[in-house]
Design an enzyme around this catalytic site. Sequence first.
Site, PDB file in Angstrom:
ATOM      1  N   GLU A  76       0.669  -0.935  -0.251  1.00 37.23           N
ATOM      2  CA  GLU A  76       0.243   0.171   0.036  1.00 37.23           C
ATOM      3  C   GLU A  76       0.852   1.170  -0.003  1.00 37.23           C
ATOM      4  OE1 GLU A  76      -2.860   0.609  -0.127  1.00 37.23           O
ATOM      5  OE2 GLU A  76      -3.859  -1.407  -0.343  1.00 37.23           O
ATOM      6  N   SER A 338     -52.341 -12.449  -1.591  1.00 38.85           N
ATOM      7  CA  SER A 338     -53.274 -12.699  -1.530  1.00 38.85           C
ATOM      8  C   SER A 338     -53.437 -11.735   0.489  1.00 38.85           C
ATOM      9  CB  SER A 338     -54.229 -14.223  -1.075  1.00 38.85           C
ATOM     10  OG  SER A 338     -54.963 -14.354  -2.223  1.00 38.85           O
TER      11      SER A 338
END
Length: 631
Positions: A76, A338
């Site tokens: 990094e 329903s």
Amino acid sequence: MHKRLGLWISWGLIIGFITLLTTIFLLGKPELNDQPIMIYDNEGKLLGSVYPEGERLWSALDQINPKLIEATLIIEDQNFYQHRGFDLKRIGGALLENIRQQNLAEGASTITQQYARNLYLSHEKTWMRKLAEAFYTFRLEQHYDKDTLLEGYLNTIYYGHGIYGVETASQFYFGKSTKQLSTAEVAMLVAIPNRPNAYSPLDHFDRAKQQQLNVLQTLKRTDVIDETAYDLATREQLEIIANPLHDQQFGYVADLAIAESSQILEEDQIGGYHIHTTINSSNQDALNQAIQRHIEDLQVGALMANTATGAIEAMVGGVDYYQSPYNRAIQAKRMVGSTFKPILYYTALEHGFTAATTLTSEPTTFLFNDRDSYSPSNFNHAYADDTVTLAQALAVSDNIYAIKTQLFLTPELVIDRGRSLGISSPLPSVPALALGTASLSVEEIVAAYSHFANGGHQVNPYLVDHIVNNEGQNVYQRDRHLGEQVLDEQVTFILNQLLTGMFDPNLSSYLSVTGGSISEELSGNYAGKSGTTGTDSWMVGYSPELIVGVWTGYDDNRKLDNTQAAKRIWRDAIESGHDQISSTSFIAPPGIVAAYVDPTTGLLSSEHCTVSRLMFFIEGTEPKQYCQVDH
């Protein structure tokens, strides 16, 4: 001329730099905001702690595997301990590449820049965000030493699946601390943060493995590991554990609690707060266990709530939060089928229908003025080919009866009633709305039904009961009073009684009652309604004290074969929920009368009626005639 211009530019840069340093000095030390949010159940028991941006276990720098730290620095930011927040050589190269591509695709962020972004900013790629990131980077470097910054960075890196920080990731992916990691495991962890979703070894192992090999090659090239260590690491078989820090459902509770609290406090950052929720741990465990027993390969969204207050006592947003943090109880909108019918029939009851109102159940094509036609069908194309009452039509979920009812009422009346029950999702103004073509969340349908369960009072589900700040002060307390009366209590009582019919086998005829498969295993007096579409299965039911709503299906809308899981989960959960409270019957308000009625003709039962059902009516609307023909 050029010399004077250069002088002005130099002075401008000097003044800008002095202004920047002065601003940084005046603003002081930026907060690192590393306090966790504590989440509690309704008895004050700690459910878990999370950091504002996700799950994290904080580790001091000396508690982290040195090899992992070294590998992170190599991959990094090799010059982390030498620069003052910015690696100018890398920035120059990335800047030229971005200009060439005319975008911000190439990054050269140092560890301090990434930490600043993790703490204070979004990850969008814009020039304004880059400038803000640079400003925060200056401030961090000015006020904190390198070890503090590195420790903060290692504890805030995102690893996918809601996981932040190296220790959390190590425990999650490998089931051990960072100090126990092998070189191969270290390389895998270092590879993930570059693209945490794409390089997750849980979801994309082959892709993650390739990135791990790239990291190992870099570590060998920079002499962090030798040839032997490299060969051993490349040959090691990795075992991905995916070991969660908390219960599989805790993440859903924590996410909703944090979102609700942020809205209440009107603050985006709420680190350090203690959030006391309405979760009943016994009910949560019961709902979790019911799902594990019956879910098979389906997904699920479920809520259990107090019908009077709306307090959420248990919530499941999916099978496993670590696999998918998407909350299917709150965020997902699915076709309700329903389960919409109780809203339709409440509207019908307040506009003149009674439990004994009869309509003919038979294959029907409905024709409209625009020459469109609509031909709904019942389950398995079964029809009474005779009159049926509203009581029986609701119990067996007759679609023809429902469409005829809505055409009598008009969709607009039904939609207005739905809005009064807290439904905010779109409701299509079409005849098929009666059959549940609207897509709603579990939360919406539970809120709507709660109005029926509590006798017609306004109610909205909620999770946060009270909030305490890090100084022990109570900064918010939920008002638990009963909401205003928004439904007619007589009509509400009649609907509740009708909704108990789904569990009454006496109402089975040309179709079986929809709750018949679980009715014998229920000990309480419950009202409810199920619903099924090609891709969704629902069960929502309640007593006067407690409501449970369950949806099951697939995220990708695959055809549904298992239509019983939702009912079985609901059955186990509501029965367990009533182990702690006594289930009571719905109390009739003044002006209600009862009569035994033939569910086919809607007439009072007599010796000619083989089947009768106790039905309830507003006084004066009950049937007056008796059955004269055998049924």
